[in-house]
Design a protein around this motif. Structure first.
Motif, mmCIF file in Angstrom:
data_model
loop_
_atom_site.group_PDB
_atom_site.id
_atom_site.type_symbol
_atom_site.label_atom_id
_atom_site.label_comp_id
_atom_site.label_asym_id
_atom_site.label_seq_id
_atom_site.Cartn_x
_atom_site.Cartn_y
_atom_site.Cartn_z
ATOM 1 N N PRO A 47 0.826 -1.217 0.000
ATOM 2 C CA PRO A 47 0.000 0.000 0.000
ATOM 3 C C PRO A 47 0.859 1.266 0.000
ATOM 4 O O PRO A 47 1.968 1.265 0.537
ATOM 5 C CB PRO A 47 -0.784 -0.094 1.321
ATOM 6 N N LYS A 60 1.529 5.251 1.246
ATOM 7 C CA LYS A 60 1.408 5.827 2.595
ATOM 8 C C LYS A 60 0.031 6.435 2.801
ATOM 9 O O LYS A 60 -0.561 6.983 1.872
ATOM 10 C CB LYS A 60 2.467 6.917 2.787
ATOM 11 N N PHE A 61 -0.449 6.324 4.028
ATOM 12 C CA PHE A 61 -1.702 6.994 4.395
ATOM 13 C C PHE A 61 -1.655 7.276 5.888
ATOM 14 O O PHE A 61 -0.880 6.638 6.616
ATOM 15 C CB PHE A 61 -2.909 6.111 4.059
ATOM 16 N N TYR A 121 -3.508 6.910 9.394
ATOM 17 C CA TYR A 121 -4.353 5.812 9.853
ATOM 18 C C TYR A 121 -5.093 6.207 11.127
ATOM 19 O O TYR A 121 -4.463 6.656 12.088
ATOM 20 C CB TYR A 121 -3.486 4.582 10.123
ATOM 21 N N GLU A 138 5.285 0.973 10.095
ATOM 22 C CA GLU A 138 4.392 1.958 9.492
ATOM 23 C C GLU A 138 2.968 1.398 9.480
ATOM 24 O O GLU A 138 2.783 0.178 9.364
ATOM 25 C CB GLU A 138 4.806 2.228 8.045
ATOM 26 N N PRO A 139 1.961 2.282 9.536
ATOM 27 C CA PRO A 139 0.574 1.788 9.465
ATOM 28 C C PRO A 139 0.287 1.006 8.197
ATOM 29 O O PRO A 139 -0.593 0.159 8.162
ATOM 30 C CB PRO A 139 -0.265 3.071 9.506
ATOM 31 N N ARG A 140 1.031 1.287 7.127
ATOM 32 C CA ARG A 140 0.736 0.611 5.857
ATOM 33 C C ARG A 140 1.362 -0.778 5.766
ATOM 34 O O ARG A 140 1.194 -1.453 4.755
ATOM 35 C CB ARG A 140 1.210 1.452 4.681
#
Lengths: 288, 157
Positions: free
Chosen positions: A3, A5-6, A8, B18-20
């Motif tokens: 994915p 970057k975002f 969250y 990282e959140p991803r």
């Protein structure tokens, strides 16, 4: 792939979730079961600025009977629905449809609200929502509003939910006792999205039909209610000639697009074949 | 960066990512548990299937951060006291694997199938394992293995 970057967010209440979503003005995506959104992120077909993950909002997972409806919190998992005695008793069509949704390890995560909000035209739950004339509840900054199935689906993967609204509840009218029902679909492999699917419900009194419901999956940009085909059954009964006429009518009522999986003509053909199969099986199940 | 605390096969772990970060990558890269395989990375092939709070789920379409506080089960947790799990034993006995790439996902998926349906028909076994793609066996050996394991698991061994 991985994915992009975002930011969250994993709120624990619906109010926090609505507030978080509202801050991004349409650039955030709501993450429910993730069985469609996560692949889109992995392929980087979706690049939202933020994800608002509803999986920790415990108040969004429930199955409740109220006012002749069965009401589902949006985060109710498909696997929960598959085994729910309330669903088995009052919504056997939904139970049957659930077995067609993806695979076992998809259904443990996938949710009813996510499936409907994602609005894949080939998905089973939107077709069931259309067939049963269900409705959904959406929560935005201005509060709740109720959206009927007929108004919800706009086109491929598009509903009339506003960017700052979260689908919170799905309401399906309890099916009458003794009702006939069936969901028939054709896919190249079990568990794939349907090339075409037909959800059917019939209420019979002998050979008479007091109510018929037919809705499609995969036969156009949104689920299609086949009202003119239903009317044939309600007028002419449930004999073979009426079923054949309804199936022929179904092919006239759909306006499918061609894609890599099937031509428009083939989908139209399937709409007729599956309407006949679904009606035949539904009538066999019906009491009365 | 986020902190993820979770249990895998009963053992507590903690990591930062990282959140991803995908859950399967966290399991393999951060926790060093490489028994869970990465195949298609979009939720089709099922090789990455793990137990998430007791239910089979695809770890390539979950985020590691979503597993904070969760209990996971992976193929590494199936052996007990140096002995294969009865389902693993059945896979070996009935030629339920060749290259082994899909096997972790097959085992976990079959375990959830047998947990919720202790004596499945062959059709139900096929429907259950249709969640995982195998390119070697033609599936028959896997079906045979799951069928053979069912009564052993049901009797609580």
């Amino acid at each position: 792939m991985k994915p992009p970057k975002f930011e969250y967010h994993a709120p624990t209440t619906l109010d926090e979730a609505v507030a978080a979503l509202g801050r991004y003005g349409g650039d955030a995506k709501v993450l429910a079961g993730g069985q469609s959104l996560m692949p889109l992120l992995n392929f980087r077909l979706a690049r939202p600025a933020a994800l608002v993950d509803l999986n920790r909002v415990a108040s969004l997972a429930y199955i409740r009977e109220q006012d002749g409806q069965v009401r589902f919190g949006a985060m109710t998992r498909q696997r929960t629905i598959e085994f729910s005695p309330v669903v088995a008793q009052h919504l056997p069509l939904l139970k049957e449809a659930t077995r067609w949704v993806g695979h076992l390890p998809i259904r443990t995560r996938g949710t009813i609200g996510g499936s409907i909000a994602h609005a894949d035209p080939s998905a089973e739950y939107p077709a069931v929502l259309a067939a049963l004339e269900g409705e959904v509840v959406a929560r935005g900054a201005k509060g709740d509003r109720v959206i009927r199935a007929a108004d919800l689906f706009q086109t491929y993967l598009t509903t009339n939910l506003a960017p700052d609204e979260i689908l919170t509840e799905v309401r399906l009218p309890a099916m009458p006792a003794g009702v006939g029902y069936a969901l028939e679909e054709f896919a190249r492999r079990h568990g794939d999205f349907a090339i075409v699917g037909i959800a059917a419900m019939v209420v019979r009194e002998g050979q008479r039909c007091t109510m018929a419901r037919l809705a499609t999956a995969g036969a156009g940009p949104v689920p299609v209610r086949l009202r003119a085909a239903e009317e044939i059954l309600e007028r002419d009964g449930l004999g073979e000639a009426a079923i054949d006429a309804a199936a022929r009518k179904a092919t006239e009522l759909v306006d499918p697009d061609a894609d890599i999986h099937a031509s428009a003509d083939y989908r139209r053909h399937l709409a007729g074949v599956l309407t006949k199969r679904a009606l035949t099986r539904a009538i066999g199940v019906a009491r009365g | 960066m986020v902190t993820v605390r979770l249990k895998v096969n009963g053992v507590a772990h903690e990591g930062r990512c990282e959140p991803r970060k995908l859950l399967v990558d966290f399991i393999r890269e951060d926790l060093g548990l490489t028994g869970t395989h990465v195949g298609c990375e979009h939720g089709i092939c099922g090789a990455c299937t793990i137990m998430f709070n007791g239910e089979a789920a695809r770890s390539c379409i979950m985020l590691a951060v979503q597993a904070d506080g969760a209990e996971l089960g992976t193929v590494e947790g199936l052996m007990r006291d140096g002995k294969l799990h009865p389902l693993q034993e059945a896979f070996r006995e009935h030629h339920g694997l060749q290259c082994g790439f899909c096997t972790p996902g097959m085992l976990i998926t079959a375990l959830d199938l047998l947990r919720t349906n202790p004596s499945p028909s062959d059709r139900e076994i096929r429907e259950g394992i249709s969640a995982v793609l195998c390119r070697c066996t033609g599936y028959q050996g896997i079906v045979n293995a799951v069928r053979a394991a069912a009564p052993i698991l049901a009797s609580g061994r």
